[in-house]
Design a protein around this motif. Sequence first.
Motif, PDB file in Angstrom:
ATOM      1  N   PRO A 201       9.969  -3.499   5.089  1.00  0.00           N
ATOM      2  CA  PRO A 201      10.073  -3.450   3.631  1.00  0.00           C
ATOM      3  C   PRO A 201      11.146  -2.440   3.220  1.00  0.00           C
ATOM      4  O   PRO A 201      11.393  -1.465   3.951  1.00  0.00           O
ATOM      5  CB  PRO A 201       8.689  -2.970   3.185  1.00  0.00           C
ATOM      6  CG  PRO A 201       7.834  -2.923   4.395  1.00  0.00           C
ATOM      7  CD  PRO A 201       8.693  -3.037   5.602  1.00  0.00           C
ATOM      8  N   GLY A 202      11.758  -2.664   2.063  1.00  0.00           N
ATOM      9  CA  GLY A 202      12.871  -1.834   1.630  1.00  0.00           C
ATOM     10  C   GLY A 202      12.567  -0.345   1.601  1.00  0.00           C
ATOM     11  O   GLY A 202      13.416   0.477   1.944  1.00  0.00           O
ATOM     12  N   ASP A 203      11.319   0.016   1.201  1.00  0.00           N
ATOM     13  CA  ASP A 203      11.054   1.460   1.079  1.00  0.00           C
ATOM     14  C   ASP A 203      10.940   2.134   2.444  1.00  0.00           C
ATOM     15  O   ASP A 203      11.273   3.308   2.590  1.00  0.00           O
ATOM     16  CB  ASP A 203       9.841   1.752   0.188  1.00  0.00           C
ATOM     17  CG  ASP A 203       8.637   0.920   0.557  1.00  0.00           C
ATOM     18  OD1 ASP A 203       8.768   0.041   1.431  1.00  0.00           O
ATOM     19  OD2 ASP A 203       7.561   1.142  -0.035  1.00  0.00           O
ATOM     20  N   SER A 204      10.513   1.392   3.484  1.00  0.00           N
ATOM     21  CA  SER A 204      10.467   2.033   4.814  1.00  0.00           C
ATOM     22  C   SER A 204      11.879   2.194   5.365  1.00  0.00           C
ATOM     23  O   SER A 204      12.211   3.181   6.022  1.00  0.00           O
ATOM     24  CB  SER A 204       9.535   1.282   5.778  1.00  0.00           C
ATOM     25  OG  SER A 204      10.157   0.140   6.278  1.00  0.00           O
ATOM     26  N   THR A 205      12.768   1.231   5.070  1.00  0.00           N
ATOM     27  CA  THR A 205      14.172   1.384   5.470  1.00  0.00           C
ATOM     28  C   THR A 205      14.779   2.588   4.755  1.00  0.00           C
ATOM     29  O   THR A 205      15.502   3.391   5.363  1.00  0.00           O
ATOM     30  CB  THR A 205      14.960   0.098   5.117  1.00  0.00           C
ATOM     31  OG1 THR A 205      14.341  -1.001   5.759  1.00  0.00           O
ATOM     32  CG2 THR A 205      16.405   0.186   5.546  1.00  0.00           C
ATOM     33  N   LEU A 206      14.463   2.731   3.474  1.00  0.00           N
ATOM     34  CA  LEU A 206      15.000   3.867   2.703  1.00  0.00           C
ATOM     35  C   LEU A 206      14.563   5.193   3.333  1.00  0.00           C
ATOM     36  O   LEU A 206      15.376   6.106   3.506  1.00  0.00           O
ATOM     37  CB  LEU A 206      14.514   3.777   1.249  1.00  0.00           C
ATOM     38  CG  LEU A 206      14.982   4.892   0.317  1.00  0.00           C
ATOM     39  CD1 LEU A 206      16.492   4.839   0.121  1.00  0.00           C
ATOM     40  CD2 LEU A 206      14.279   4.788  -1.047  1.00  0.00           C
TER      41      LEU A 206
END
Length: 219
Positions: A201-206
């Motif tokens: 998910p985008g927030d874990s990549t961030l």
Amino acid sequence: MKRVILLGPPGAGKGTQAQALQARWGVPQISTGDMLRQAVRDGTALGRRAQGYMNAGEYVPDDVILDMMQERLARPDAARGFVLDGFPRTLAQAEGLDRILERLGVALDAVVDLEVPEEELVRRLSGRLVCPECEAIYQRDTQPPKTPGRCDRCGAELVEREDDRPEAIRRRLEVYRSEAEPLQRRYREQGLLHAVNGMGPGDSTLREIERSVDAETAR
Ligand code: AP5
């Protein structure tokens, strides 16, 4: 102050992550793709020159990109730091960037390489919607807008990108494959390259990007 490059294939999430980092760090996202699309919309000489390359999924010539970035990086907001999204893409652009930064008397902190398998890239790009007014990015299945077809931020009508047609996606991936490796090698040899998994998910990549960059800037 952070000076970071986001590398990665078309659809890896560079724009999505760069917009989030801009909000987190208070530094500008500098996207060559967004700048070129704006020039096309404005009908400038730069836009007219770039449009054919972009729609075909080819890279715009290095000299055009470097002139544009030299002017952009000299603007006052970039003195606070920046997240470069989609630049550099060729060795010549990386060498040109070094010269620009040297003239400005600053250095890069980190280069983040977002890794996503090709079948996922095609899936993401085939369902992407973008806002032509504020550049917000959506995905029909995974990141849909709250109101179908309308931008959550500014209410404008969302559109598909001209270069998200299947044949242009195929060509963009081919061009990326042929240019990326020397660039990655260069930044790996300089000790700046951090591979980050762009599949979650985008927030874990961030979070992973922030961890990599913080580790680099703490050294
Ligand atoms: P540009 O606009 O930079 O396109 P690109 O590199 O092909 O990258 P994309 O914008 O397609 O993908 P992205 O990695 O930003 O992914 P995004 O966040 O949108 O450049 C366009 C063209 O301009 C080039 O082809 C070239 O012609 C020219 N150009 C630009 N720079 C140039 C340069 N330096 N030199 C020469 N020519 C240049 O996400 C993609 C989709 O996935 C979205 O729908 C998003 O919602 C979704 N998504 C994002 N993260 C996730 C996630 N974690 N999980 C699920 N879905 C996700």
